[in-house]
Enzyme design. Structure first.
Site, PDB file in Angstrom:
ATOM      1  N   ASP A 180     -15.110  -4.112   0.532  1.00 51.89           N
ATOM      2  CA  ASP A 180     -14.469  -3.531   1.711  1.00 51.89           C
ATOM      3  C   ASP A 180     -15.508  -2.841   2.574  1.00 51.89           C
ATOM      4  O   ASP A 180     -15.829  -3.291   3.674  1.00 51.89           O
ATOM      5  CB  ASP A 180     -13.362  -2.566   1.294  1.00 51.89           C
ATOM      6  CG  ASP A 180     -12.673  -1.923   2.495  1.00 51.89           C
ATOM      7  OD1 ASP A 180     -12.885  -2.381   3.625  1.00 51.89           O
ATOM      8  OD2 ASP A 180     -11.910  -0.953   2.309  1.00 51.89           O
ATOM      9  N   GLU A 209     -11.098  -1.939  -5.393  1.00 53.26           N
ATOM     10  CA  GLU A 209     -11.669  -2.133  -4.061  1.00 53.26           C
ATOM     11  C   GLU A 209     -12.623  -1.001  -3.710  1.00 53.26           C
ATOM     12  O   GLU A 209     -12.329   0.178  -3.941  1.00 53.26           O
ATOM     13  CB  GLU A 209     -10.538  -2.178  -3.028  1.00 53.26           C
ATOM     14  CG  GLU A 209     -11.011  -2.401  -1.598  1.00 53.26           C
ATOM     15  CD  GLU A 209      -9.863  -2.522  -0.612  1.00 53.26           C
ATOM     16  OE1 GLU A 209     -10.135  -2.412   0.607  1.00 53.26           O
ATOM     17  OE2 GLU A 209      -8.710  -2.719  -1.038  1.00 53.26           O
ATOM     18  N   ASP A 245      -7.695   1.012  -4.390  1.00 50.78           N
ATOM     19  CA  ASP A 245      -8.797   1.221  -3.455  1.00 50.78           C
ATOM     20  C   ASP A 245      -9.351   2.624  -3.678  1.00 50.78           C
ATOM     21  O   ASP A 245      -8.620   3.609  -3.570  1.00 50.78           O
ATOM     22  CB  ASP A 245      -8.299   1.060  -2.012  1.00 50.78           C
ATOM     23  CG  ASP A 245      -9.425   1.030  -0.996  1.00 50.78           C
ATOM     24  OD1 ASP A 245     -10.584   1.286  -1.371  1.00 50.78           O
ATOM     25  OD2 ASP A 245      -9.151   0.745   0.182  1.00 50.78           O
ATOM     26  N   LYS A 270     -10.852  -7.821   6.847  1.00 51.72           N
ATOM     27  CA  LYS A 270     -10.165  -6.719   7.527  1.00 51.72           C
ATOM     28  C   LYS A 270      -9.935  -7.139   8.966  1.00 51.72           C
ATOM     29  O   LYS A 270     -10.787  -6.979   9.829  1.00 51.72           O
ATOM     30  CB  LYS A 270     -10.978  -5.431   7.422  1.00 51.72           C
ATOM     31  CG  LYS A 270     -10.243  -4.222   7.943  1.00 51.72           C
ATOM     32  CD  LYS A 270     -10.806  -2.920   7.409  1.00 51.72           C
ATOM     33  CE  LYS A 270     -10.347  -2.657   5.994  1.00 51.72           C
ATOM     34  NZ  LYS A 270     -10.683  -1.298   5.517  1.00 51.72           N
ATOM     35  N   GLN A 306       0.845  -1.193   0.000  1.00 49.91           N
ATOM     36  CA  GLN A 306       0.000   0.000   0.000  1.00 49.91           C
ATOM     37  C   GLN A 306       0.877   1.238   0.000  1.00 49.91           C
ATOM     38  O   GLN A 306       1.858   1.338   0.736  1.00 49.91           O
ATOM     39  CB  GLN A 306      -0.978   0.010   1.168  1.00 49.91           C
ATOM     40  CG  GLN A 306      -0.371  -0.092   2.555  1.00 49.91           C
ATOM     41  CD  GLN A 306      -1.428  -0.103   3.633  1.00 49.91           C
ATOM     42  OE1 GLN A 306      -2.536   0.370   3.429  1.00 49.91           O
ATOM     43  NE2 GLN A 306      -1.092  -0.658   4.782  1.00 49.91           N
ATOM     44  N   HIS A 362      -2.473  -0.152  -4.078  1.00 52.25           N
ATOM     45  CA  HIS A 362      -3.519   0.389  -3.227  1.00 52.25           C
ATOM     46  C   HIS A 362      -3.910   1.791  -3.690  1.00 52.25           C
ATOM     47  O   HIS A 362      -5.007   2.031  -4.136  1.00 52.25           O
ATOM     48  CB  HIS A 362      -3.120   0.380  -1.751  1.00 52.25           C
ATOM     49  CG  HIS A 362      -4.216   0.770  -0.817  1.00 52.25           C
ATOM     50  ND1 HIS A 362      -4.397   2.071  -0.398  1.00 52.25           N
ATOM     51  CD2 HIS A 362      -5.179   0.049  -0.220  1.00 52.25           C
ATOM     52  CE1 HIS A 362      -5.435   2.130   0.413  1.00 52.25           C
ATOM     53  NE2 HIS A 362      -5.931   0.921   0.535  1.00 52.25           N
ATOM     54  N   GLN A 364     -12.248  -8.419   1.213  1.00 55.04           N
ATOM     55  CA  GLN A 364     -11.197  -8.112   2.174  1.00 55.04           C
ATOM     56  C   GLN A 364     -11.629  -8.598   3.549  1.00 55.04           C
ATOM     57  O   GLN A 364     -12.688  -8.224   4.051  1.00 55.04           O
ATOM     58  CB  GLN A 364     -10.876  -6.620   2.280  1.00 55.04           C
ATOM     59  CG  GLN A 364      -9.762  -6.413   3.314  1.00 55.04           C
ATOM     60  CD  GLN A 364      -9.277  -5.003   3.505  1.00 55.04           C
ATOM     61  OE1 GLN A 364      -8.415  -4.775   4.348  1.00 55.04           O
ATOM     62  NE2 GLN A 364      -9.785  -4.062   2.756  1.00 55.04           N
TER      63      GLN A 364
END
Length: 424
Positions: free
Chosen positions: A311, A277, A240, A335, A174, A196, A333
């Site tokens: 997400d 994402e 993302d 998380k 990321q 990311h 994801q």
């Protein structure tokens, strides 16, 4: 039998910040490393404030100490997540009700201890904050592995009934806002999944999404120019967008205009595969599942090969199950801080087995080195599709921590297996 003799909680620092996502989406302006404006999400004193953590120490009766870190996501309180995590508020919770439940328990019994923790209530009868369950479960896994003389990978695999991965799980880097400099570092190091990108505002994506297209075009060109020489390097691009494309286009998401835009993203990323994402934030789990499924169906009908990653509103094990059951994502994801106990993250990854949805073991930049190392073992134990490099937004440190932990664990497992063969 080794037992847990004492539980201690030590306030500490996490690897990034707590950010008020709602305030940022509403236009809070960057001011150097800070943001200008007033917070919107309950619990925040400022739009950006220092991340916090709690180190959990389980002292065992043989004198060893097992550890884990309580940490919460950067965007706490957003998208259905638990509220802002304050270390001072939760130290007494760890050292009293949690300690009362665990002291005297056998350290080897990870599954039983983790289930006990998952069902434990806080001092006021409320469910324990996900960050507390996350950190304490890490320490419980460490205690079980230590007591058994095994890796945390093997201790968790035994609890879940899985066959661990034989090779390192692909690491996802990321970039933070340094999306070009850090992406180039990733390319030089041959990171399997990147970058990311942190496209968390219309300004960054572009009023019509044009800046994201331009960025992917640049990234594809740089991958060919500076990727590792002498190897077949074919990374997967993963960006993302924090729901921002939903603001740019709006529903319904299966209309040709949206499919055409995703086709532009795909062309810009070519020849590398692309996954996006959090394309939208529909405001609730049911609404998000519907919107994601609608977009996925629209892309399939239009023949646009871009994978969608769930997400927003995909926080708990039931959330993961809902997205998988509805076929609403190509990737979910997991998380890790939002799942609570690390065994719940493992169960979420396992739920994707036998489906057309892959499991990305994620987390947040706002974790710690301790929690990141534990998650490397969760990734190996469940053979996840990819695992996040964390903590922090500098990339190099998180990539080093997660990569090296997986390689050490695999080396230990190989050594242990070779000794078994030699003994036979």
């Amino acid at each position: 039998m080794t037992t847990i003799a004492r539980v201690r909680a030590v306030p500490g620092a996490s690897g990034f910040f707590f950010d008020d996502q709602r305030a940022i989406k509403r236009g809070a302006e960057r001011d150097g490393a800070a943001y200008r404006g007033d917070p919107v999400t309950p619990g925040f004193d400022r739009v950006r404030q220092a991340g916090e953590a709690i180190s959990v120490l389980l002292e065992l009766d043989d004198g060893t100490v097992a550890t884990g870190d309580c940490a919460a996501v950067q965007y706490s309180g957003a998208g259905g997540r638990d509220p802002l995590f304050r270390a001072e508020e939760f130290v007494p919770v760890v050292e009293r009700p949690v300690a009362d439940a665990l002291v005297g328990r056998p350290a080897e019994a990870f599954a039983e201890n983790a289930d006990l923790l998952a069902d434990l209530d806080g001092p006021d009868g409320e469910r324990l904050h996900t960050a507390v369950r996350y950190g304490v479960s890490q320490a419980l896994l460490d205690a079980a592995a230590t007591a058994r003389g095994a890796t945390k990978t093997d201790a968790l695999a035994d609890a879940l009934g899985t066959d661990p991965a034989d090779d390192p799980v692909p690491v996802f880097g990321q970039s933070g806002d340094a999306r070009r400099d850090n992406a180039e570092k990733m390319l030089l190091k041959g990171v399997p999944v990147l970058p990311h990108g942190l496209f968390n505002s219309v300004e960054k994506v572009g009023e019509e999404g044009e800046r994201l297209v331009g960025y992917l075009d640049w990234l594809s060109a740089r991958a060919a120019e500076i990727g590792p020489a002498g190897v077949d390097y074919s990374p997967r691009f993963h960006v993302d967008v924090y729901g921002v494309l939903g603001e740019v286009f709006g529903p319904p998401f299966d209309r040709p205009e949206v499919a055409d835009y995703f086709a532009d993203l795909r062309a810009a990323a070519a020849p590398y595969p692309l996954q996006v994402e959090g394309p939208m934030d529909a405001g609730g789990r049911a609404e998000q599942v519907h919107a994601m499924a609608e977009l996925r169906d629209g892309l399939a009908d239009a023949g646009v090969p871009v994978d969608l990653v769930a997400d927003e509103w995909c926080n708990t094990l039931p959330d993961v199950e809902a997205f998988v059951d509805a076929g609403a994502a190509d990737v979910v994801q997991v998380k890790t801080p939002d799942l609570g106990g690390v065994h719940r993250s493992g169960e979420a990854v396992r739920y994707c087995e036998g489906t057309d949805t892959r499991a990305y073991l994620g987390g947040t930049c706002n974790e710690t080195a301790e929690s990141a190392r534990t998650c490397a073992h969760v990734a190996l134990a469940t053979d996840a599709a990819q695992v996040l490099a964390k903590p922090g937004m500098g990339f190099d440190e998180g990539y080093m921590i997660v990569t090296n932990e997986m390689r050490r664990a695999l080396a230990r497992r190989d050594l242990r297996q070779s000794r078994v063969v030699a003994d036979d």
